[in-house]
Design a protein around this motif. Structure first.
Motif, mmCIF file in Angstrom:
data_model
loop_
_atom_site.group_PDB
_atom_site.id
_atom_site.type_symbol
_atom_site.label_atom_id
_atom_site.label_comp_id
_atom_site.label_asym_id
_atom_site.label_seq_id
_atom_site.Cartn_x
_atom_site.Cartn_y
_atom_site.Cartn_z
ATOM 1 N N SER A 223 34.977 28.706 45.234
ATOM 2 C CA SER A 223 35.282 29.279 43.921
ATOM 3 C C SER A 223 36.240 30.460 44.041
ATOM 4 N N ILE A 224 36.617 30.994 42.898
ATOM 5 C CA ILE A 224 37.647 32.035 42.797
ATOM 6 C C ILE A 224 37.054 33.231 42.078
ATOM 7 N N LEU A 225 37.402 34.447 42.535
ATOM 8 C CA LEU A 225 36.968 35.681 41.876
ATOM 9 C C LEU A 225 38.178 36.486 41.436
ATOM 10 N N ILE A 226 38.142 36.977 40.197
ATOM 11 C CA ILE A 226 39.216 37.811 39.654
ATOM 12 C C ILE A 226 38.593 39.089 39.109
ATOM 13 N N ASN A 227 39.107 40.237 39.536
ATOM 14 C CA ASN A 227 38.616 41.522 39.018
ATOM 15 C C ASN A 227 39.749 42.282 38.340
ATOM 16 N N GLY A 246 35.997 31.493 54.139
ATOM 17 C CA GLY A 246 36.353 30.320 53.348
ATOM 18 C C GLY A 246 35.400 30.045 52.203
ATOM 19 N N HIS A 247 34.370 30.875 52.063
ATOM 20 C CA HIS A 247 33.434 30.676 50.953
ATOM 21 C C HIS A 247 34.153 30.810 49.610
ATOM 22 N N LEU A 248 35.053 31.783 49.522
ATOM 23 C CA LEU A 248 35.905 31.918 48.337
ATOM 24 C C LEU A 248 37.277 31.353 48.668
ATOM 25 N N SER A 249 37.825 30.532 47.777
ATOM 26 C CA SER A 249 39.144 29.939 48.038
ATOM 27 C C SER A 249 40.279 30.793 47.511
ATOM 28 N N GLY A 250 39.977 31.761 46.655
ATOM 29 C CA GLY A 250 41.024 32.612 46.118
ATOM 30 C C GLY A 250 40.445 33.844 45.458
ATOM 31 N N VAL A 251 41.237 34.931 45.472
ATOM 32 C CA VAL A 251 40.806 36.203 44.887
ATOM 33 C C VAL A 251 42.016 36.882 44.262
ATOM 34 N N ALA A 252 41.805 37.528 43.123
ATOM 35 C CA ALA A 252 42.833 38.381 42.526
ATOM 36 C C ALA A 252 42.198 39.717 42.190
ATOM 37 N N VAL A 253 42.833 40.797 42.627
ATOM 38 C CA VAL A 253 42.298 42.142 42.405
ATOM 39 C C VAL A 253 43.411 43.019 41.838
ATOM 40 N N LEU A 279 47.089 40.705 45.019
ATOM 41 C CA LEU A 279 46.819 42.125 44.811
ATOM 42 C C LEU A 279 47.894 42.688 43.883
ATOM 43 N N THR A 280 47.481 43.341 42.826
ATOM 44 C CA THR A 280 48.431 43.943 41.885
ATOM 45 C C THR A 280 48.017 45.386 41.616
ATOM 46 N N PRO A 281 48.994 46.273 41.334
ATOM 47 C CA PRO A 281 48.731 47.718 41.252
ATOM 48 C C PRO A 281 48.242 48.195 39.884
ATOM 49 N N HIS A 282 47.082 47.694 39.452
ATOM 50 C CA HIS A 282 46.469 48.127 38.191
ATOM 51 C C HIS A 282 47.439 47.948 37.015
#
Length: 399
Positions: A223-227, A246-253, A279-282
Motif C-alpha cells: 500500500s501507499i502512504l501520503i502525509n 517493501g511493505h509499503l510500495s510508495g510514500v509521499a511526504v 518528498l516536497t517542501p511543505h
C-alpha cells in the motif's frame, strides 16, 4: 499610522489590502525566531505569519499592543491561542482557501505513486529505458483511506470517487459521508482495507506520533502512504523501515518534524533517496491561486476586525458581527466571562447619559465580547471607566 508586520513571504495582495485600509506594512521574507519576533513586534498592532514562525506566550506577553494576528495558512498550532486571547489579541486563519490545492496535490501523488512514475522518471534520467508495467496500477477500483475528514479530506473524497476509487474515511468527530464514501469505526479498520492511506489531521498535540510502527504494520502489503498534514504525525524512522522492507510500495511526504525556516536553507531527511518516495517542501497549499486567496482572506479578516470589531471565523475569540452605521461610535469590549459584565458596561453608559444604538454580546469559554454602538455625544470619562472595569481584557474605540 498603525503598523502591520507580515512574515514568511505572505502574498503581496495582503499588503495591498492593509495598505489601502491605512496601515503601514513592513514585510520580512522569512520566519523569525522567538527573540527576533519579540524585538520586531515593538510598535506593531497586526502580525501576519505562515506555518514556520512560532508565537508562544512569552512573545505575546511582550506585545500588549498587538491587536490581531493572522495565520496565512490553515493551521494555528504554532500560536499560543490562549495567551493571545488573554492578551486581547484576535487570531484568524484561512481554513478553506487552499483546500483545492492540497486536494489536487494528493490526487497527483496517488496517481504518480500507483503508476510508479518516480522510478520511471529516475531511470530515464539515468539513461535506462524501462517500459515494464510491473507494479504499475490504475487508481480506478482501488481503495482510498482518508484519515481526517475535514475540509480537505471531504473534498478529496469527492474527487477520488470521481476517478473511480472506493473511499473510506476515519475521523474522531462525527462527519457526514459525501457521495459513496464509507465511515470506518476505527483507524485499524481503515488500514486493513485501504490501498492508499492519506493523512489530513490537524495540528493538535494529541495527533503527535499517531502514525508509528504499529499503524504502518497494519497497512496492507504494497500500500501507499501520503502525509500532507503535519510533520510530527508520522514516525519517519519507522516509515523508512517499511519502505526499505517493501511493505509499503510508495510514500509521499510534504511535511517534516523539522523544516528549514527560509528559502534555500539546507534540508535533510532519512527518507531521502528511497525508491518511489516523493518528498516536497511543505507546498501542499502553495499554488499561486491558493496563496492569493489566503492573502486576501486573512488580510480582509484583520482589516475588518480592526475597523469594525467583527470576529467571524476568529479561532480564539467569541464570534460577533454587528452591522455598523458610520454615524455611530463603536466600542469593542473584550472581557472575562463573568455574569453581570454587560449590565456593568451599560450601567457606565447610562450613568453618563450615553444612548445605545445597537449592541451584541457573545461568549466563548472564559471570554465575553460585546460590541456597542452609541451616539456621538459621550464624554472621554466613559472610555476610561469601561477600560477600568475589573473584568476588562481589552477595550477599543473603533470609530
Amino acid at each position: 499610522m498603525p503598523t502591520a508586520l507580515l512574515l514568511e513571504n505572505v502574498h503581496p495582495v495582503a499588503e495591498q489590502v492593509l495598505a489601502t485600509a491605512g496601515w503601514q506594512v513592513r514585510t520580512v521574507p522569512r520566519a523569525l525566531d522567538e527573540v527576533e519576533l519579540a524585538a520586531a513586534l515593538d510598535g506593531v498592532e497586526l502580525l501576519g505569519i505562515r506555518s514556520k514562525t512560532q508565537v508562544p506566550a512569552t512573545v505575546i506577553e511582550k506585545a500588549p499592543q498587538l491587536v490581531a494576528l493572522g495565520a496565512f495558512c490553515i493551521g494555528t498550532n504554532q500560536i499560543d491561542l490562549r495567551a493571545a486571547a488573554a492578551n486581547g489579541t484576535a487570531v484568524f486563519n484561512a481554513p478553506f482557501s487552499n483546500t483545492r490545492s492540497v486536494v489536487e496535490m494528493a490526487i497527483a501523488e496517488i496517481i504518480a505513486l500507483t503508476r510508479r512514475l518516480t522510478q520511471k522518471d529516475r531511470a530515464l534520467h539515468d539513461g535506462i529505458w524501462d517500459k515494464s508495467a510491473n507494479g504499475a496500477h490504475e487508481v480506478r477500483g482501488r481503495t482510498l483511506g482518508i484519515v481526517g475528514y475535514g475540509n480537505i479530506g471531504s473534498q478529496l473524497s469527492v474527487v477520488a470517487e470521481a476517478l473511480g476509487m472506493r473511499v473510506l474515511f476515519y475521523d474522531t468527530a462525527d462527519k457526514l459521508a459525501l457521495g459513496n464514501a464509507r465511515r470506518c469505526a476505527t483507524l485499524d479498520e481503515l488500514l486493513a482495507e485501504a490501498d492508499v492511506v492519506t493523512l489530513h489531521v490537524d495540528g493538535r498535540p494529541g495527533n503527535a506520533g499517531m502514525f508509528g510502527d504499529a499503524q504502518l504494520r497494519r497497512m496492507r502489503p504494497g500500500s501507499i502512504l501520503i502525509n500532507l498534514s503535519r510533520g510530527f504525525v508520522v514516525d519517519h524512522e519507522a516509515l523508512r523501515e517499511h519502505v526499505l522492507s517493501g511493505h509499503l510500495s510508495g510514500v509521499a511526504v510534504d511535511v517534516f518534524p523539522t523544516e528549514p525556516k527560509a528559502q534555500g536553507e539546507p534540508f535533510d531527511s532519512i527518507l531521502r533517496g528511497l525508491p518511489n518516495v516523493i518528498l516536497t517542501p511543505h507546498i501542499g497549499g502553495s499554488t499561486e491561486e491558493a496563496q492569493e486567496h489566503i492573502g486576501m482572506f486573512v488580510a480582509s479578516k484583520l482589516r475588518d476586525y480592526c475597523a469594525t470589531g467583527t470576529t467571524t471565523l476568529s479561532v480564539n475569540l467569541p464570534t460577533l458581527d454587528l452591522p455598523h452605521r458610520p454615524e455611530n461610535h463603536r466600542l469593542a469590549h473584550l472581557h472575562h466571562n463573568i455574569p453581570g459584565v454587560l449590565a456593568r458596561v451599560n450601567g457606565v453608559l447610562a450613568d453618563h447619559g450615553v444612548n445605545v444604538e445597537g449592541q451584541l454580546l457573545a461568549t466563548r469559554g472564559d471570554l465575553g465580547y460585546v460590541l456597542t454602538d452609541v451616539d456621538l455625544a459621550y464624554a472621554p470619562d466613559v472610555v476610561a471607566e469601561l477600560a477600568a472595569l475589573e473584568e476588562t481584557v481589552r477595550l477599543r474605540v473603533l470609530s
